[in-house]
Scaffold this motif. Structure first.
Motif, short mmCIF file in Angstrom:
data_model
loop_
_atom_site.label_atom_id
_atom_site.label_comp_id
_atom_site.label_asym_id
_atom_site.label_seq_id
_atom_site.Cartn_x
_atom_site.Cartn_y
_atom_site.Cartn_z
N ALA A 285 55.31 37.99 57.74
CA ALA A 285 53.92 38.29 57.40
C ALA A 285 53.29 37.14 56.61
O ALA A 285 52.12 36.82 56.80
N VAL A 286 54.08 36.51 55.76
CA VAL A 286 53.59 35.38 54.97
C VAL A 286 53.26 34.21 55.89
O VAL A 286 52.21 33.58 55.76
N GLU A 287 54.15 33.94 56.83
CA GLU A 287 53.93 32.83 57.78
C GLU A 287 52.71 33.09 58.66
O GLU A 287 51.91 32.20 58.92
N LYS A 288 52.56 34.34 59.12
CA LYS A 288 51.41 34.68 59.98
C LYS A 288 50.10 34.62 59.21
O LYS A 288 49.07 34.20 59.76
N ALA B 53 50.68 37.20 49.86
CA ALA B 53 50.50 36.83 51.26
C ALA B 53 50.78 37.98 52.22
O ALA B 53 50.15 38.06 53.28
N SER B 54 51.70 38.87 51.90
CA SER B 54 51.95 40.01 52.78
C SER B 54 50.73 40.91 52.86
O SER B 54 50.40 41.44 53.92
N GLU B 55 50.04 41.08 51.74
CA GLU B 55 48.83 41.89 51.73
C GLU B 55 47.69 41.16 52.44
O GLU B 55 46.83 41.79 53.04
N ALA C 68 47.88 41.83 56.09
CA ALA C 68 47.36 43.14 56.47
C ALA C 68 45.85 43.08 56.75
O ALA C 68 45.33 43.86 57.55
N ILE C 69 45.16 42.16 56.12
CA ILE C 69 43.72 42.00 56.33
C ILE C 69 43.43 41.34 57.68
O ILE C 69 42.54 41.75 58.42
N VAL C 70 44.18 40.31 58.02
CA VAL C 70 43.87 39.50 59.21
C VAL C 70 44.65 39.87 60.46
O VAL C 70 44.36 39.36 61.54
N GLN C 71 45.63 40.77 60.35
CA GLN C 71 46.52 41.03 61.49
C GLN C 71 45.78 41.52 62.74
O GLN C 71 46.14 41.13 63.86
N ASN C 72 44.74 42.34 62.59
CA ASN C 72 44.01 42.80 63.77
C ASN C 72 43.24 41.68 64.45
O ASN C 72 42.93 41.77 65.64
N CYS C 73 42.90 40.64 63.69
CA CYS C 73 42.16 39.53 64.27
C CYS C 73 43.09 38.55 65.00
O CYS C 73 42.63 37.77 65.82
#
Length: 158
Positions: free
Chosen positions: A32-35, A143-145, A148-153
């Motif tokens: 998640a941090v890398e993404k 960064a994990s949080e 969670a904000i950008v994952q849908n984009c």
């Protein structure tokens, strides 16, 4: 086989084990941090309509000098069982209660630790297009949080 050869072989095995352990730790990195970090590059160029579609309505928005700023927030609260003196002293003799410095306490109360993980992602738009994404918040942002904000984009882009 001489003692010197045995020692050299043992030393080489030790070095190989140390390197292997280092690679194992490196491979356990949080994806998640890398993404979240890669999203700061890959989402540049996203249109305003695409951003609103995948991230939703921002928590805050502002505009200045032809730029628009959309800020999204995400946070979670986590409770960890305590490891203090009060969390283990006297436990087996009195199930359901724990004895601490101040007297009797309810299970999970004495010594528990509560942490908040949060992130604020601010998207800077110019002429209806994302130019920059900055992560921040209390403690610099987690960064994990942020992911969670950008994952849908990330799904439509990648």
């Amino acid at each position: 086989m001489t003692d010197r050869v045995r020692r050299t072989g043992a030393r080489a095995a030790g070095i190989a084990a140390t390197l292997g352990a280092g690679l194992l730790v490196a491979s356990c990195a949080n994806p998640a941090v890398e993404k979240a970090a890669s999203a700061q590059r890959s989402l540049v160029g996203l249109s305003k309509q695409q951003l609103l579609s995948c991230a939703g309505v921002p928590e805050r928005q502002a505009s200045a000098d032809g730029y628009e700023f959309y800020t999204y927030s995400n946070s979670r609260i986590v409770s960890y069982p305590g490891g203090s003196f009060g969390s283990w002293y006297g436990g087996p003799w009195y199930p359901g209660y724990r004895y601490g410095w101040g007297g009797w306490g309810w299970p999970g109360y004495i010594g528990d630790e509560i942490r908040t993980y949060s992130c604020q992602a601010t998207f800077t738009l110019k002429d209806g297009t994302v130019e920059r994404i900055v992560y921040g918040g209390p403690g610099g942002g987690n960064a994990s949080e942020c992911y969670a904000i950008v994952q849908n984009c990330l799904t439509p882009v990648n």
